[in-house]
Scaffold this motif. Structure first.
Motif: not given
Length: 472
Positions: A273, A241-243, A238-239
């Motif tokens: 992803w 993806d946010r990066s 999830a992190a």
């Protein structure tokens, strides 16, 4: 201006000007003095015999003998009856008297133990097996093998490696999808350059994770490197993806340095992803060869060959000095990787590639790995035993594979101070803080490597660490 070489025996470049104002003997003396003072001739280096030097320079032997005698009298040369004329040790300037190229720092020698990680036991390198493989290759290879080869690598090794990786790592590839490289640094550099050329501008990496050389490598190809946190299940997808990154470097088999294995659900999330954003996963198959009390975990590449680039080397299984590794690449990247490899070095050493193929085909490579697994398992047990006796309250993790573990220190321990005090006692320790890229207040931890540390050294080193923690 005539330039001549001394022929048989040691070669020496000498310039003699037969039309100049200076006499021939004076010129020869000056040239030799300058060569010694300037470092062209090193201490103890052998010079051509007076007969050979006279012949190749078309001078009289007596003139050369007089020149040598003069330089011996001045302390530049030395000679004994029946022995060659050599450069005198005292005549060569000290290396610190003139500017020198910077040299890489060498690790200090430790009297008790050095828990450095990432290096196998160099005393157990299968030298006889490697020498046999090299001999077999030289004896049986056709003449064409000694020519320039395919920049992607020797086809024979690529085919043998592909079969090996399918068998032991569940990789989905043929030899045509492999690129042979000079170790992990070149592999990663070629991959990042190819991805940057294809328009990817950001690569993510695990935190804690690799040393700063990874971010520097990304910067050289115009990419930005961003850290993404790792927890007990591996990298936080999830992190990731946010990066905003569309490429990520991971160590799923045995995360460096925490030692966790990328969980099954995280593997599926990461592949989803990559497919969703058109991303690429760079899999460093780190420590995959050495597993102990759990079943092997297959390569991530086998789950998504079109989205995963898998990297491997023999640096841990054989020796770092061989500089042999491989990229298993999606077909869409092969042309870019071949172009980069051709520009870098026109291909890795062909004889070494064929020797590795021979070693694998003969079964000796598998036998060596079995011996090393048993040895590292013994050292792993020695580490667990030493910690249970000397520091029973401390938790150790990351021991399922490889040859390093993570020691969780008591809260409030000053990692840097402990490392410095241990070094003064002759114990090399290495902290996790240096591998954390976003800082934070994580509990202090040590990365304890035991690949190049024997059982006695493990025992003595852990005892010393425990004493320091107790304030002794």
């Amino acid at each position: 201006m005539a330039v001549e070489w001394a022929g048989s025996g040691p070669e020496l470049l000498i310039t003699i000007d037969r039309s100049g104002a200076l006499g021939l003997r004076t010129q020869l003396e000056n040239r030799l003095r300058d060569a010694i003072r300037g470092g062209r001739l090193a201490s103890g280096e052998r010079l051509p015999s007076s007969r050979e030097l006279a012949r190749t320079l078309r001078l009289s032997r007596g003139l050369v003998q007089d020149c040598y005698a003069q330089l011996q009298a001045e302390g530049y040369l030395t000679s004994r009856a029946g022995s060659a004329t050599r450069v005198a040790a005292a005549a060569v300037p000290r290396s610190d008297a003139s500017p020198a190229r910077s040299r890489p720092a060498t690790r200090p020698r430790h009297a008790i133990a050095d828990f450095r990680s990432g290096v196998p036991d160099l005393g157990l390198v299968p030298r006889e097996d490697w020498a046999w493989a090299i001999s077999e290759v030289c004896r049986t290879s056709p003449d064409a093998v000694f020519d320039y080869g395919d920049p992607l690598g020797e086809q024979r090794l690529r085919d043998v490696l592909a079969a090996y990786l399918r068998r032991v790592r569940a990789v989905a590839a043929t030899g045509d999808e492999l690129v042979i490289c000079a170790g992990m640094a070149q592999e990663l550099g070629l991959d990042l350059a190819a991805l940057a050329a294809g328009g990817l501008g950001t690569v993510a990496f695990e935190d804690p994770g690799p040393d700063p050389s990874t971010t520097r490598l990304a910067a050289t190809v115009g990419m930005t490197a961003v850290p993404v946190a790792v927890d007990e299940d591996g990298i936080d997808v999830a992190a990731l993806d946010r990066s905003g990154a569309r490429a990520v470097l991971v160590t799923p088999a045995h995360q460096w340095p925490t030692g966790v294995v990328l969980a099954g659900h995280r593997r599926q999330e990461m592949i989803a992803w990559a497919r969703r954003c058109g991303g690429v996963i760079i899999e460093d198959d780190y420590d995959a060869e050495f597993r102990y009390d759990r079943d092997p975990v297959g390569s991530l590449q086998g789950l998504a060959p079109d989205r995963v680039i898998s990297l491997g080397t023999v640096s841990k299984s054989l020796a770092p000095t061989l500089r042999l590794g491989w990229i298993v690449a999606p077909p869409a990247l092969l042309d870019a990787l071949a172009h980069g490899k051709r520009l870098a070095d026109r291909g890795s050493p062909g004889l070494d590639q064929r020797a590795l193929a021979t070693l694998i085909e003969s079964g000796r490579y598998d036998r060596h790995l079995r011996r090393m697994r048993a040895e590292y398992a013994t050292r792993r047990a020695a580490l667990i035993d030493a910690l249970s006796r000397h520091a029973p309250g401390l938790r150790v993790t990351g021991l399922a594979a490889g040859f390093h573990a993570v020691l969780h220190l008591p809260a409030g321990t000053d990692e840097t101070t402990l490392i410095d005090e241990a070094r003064r006692r002759g114990v090399g320790l290495y902290g996790m803080a240096a591998l954390r890229h976003t800082g934070g207040t994580a509990r202090p931890q040590l990365v304890l490597g035991f690949g190049d540390t024997g059982e006695r050294a493990i025992e003595a080193g852990i005892a010393a660490v425990a004493d320091l923690l107790r304030g002794r």
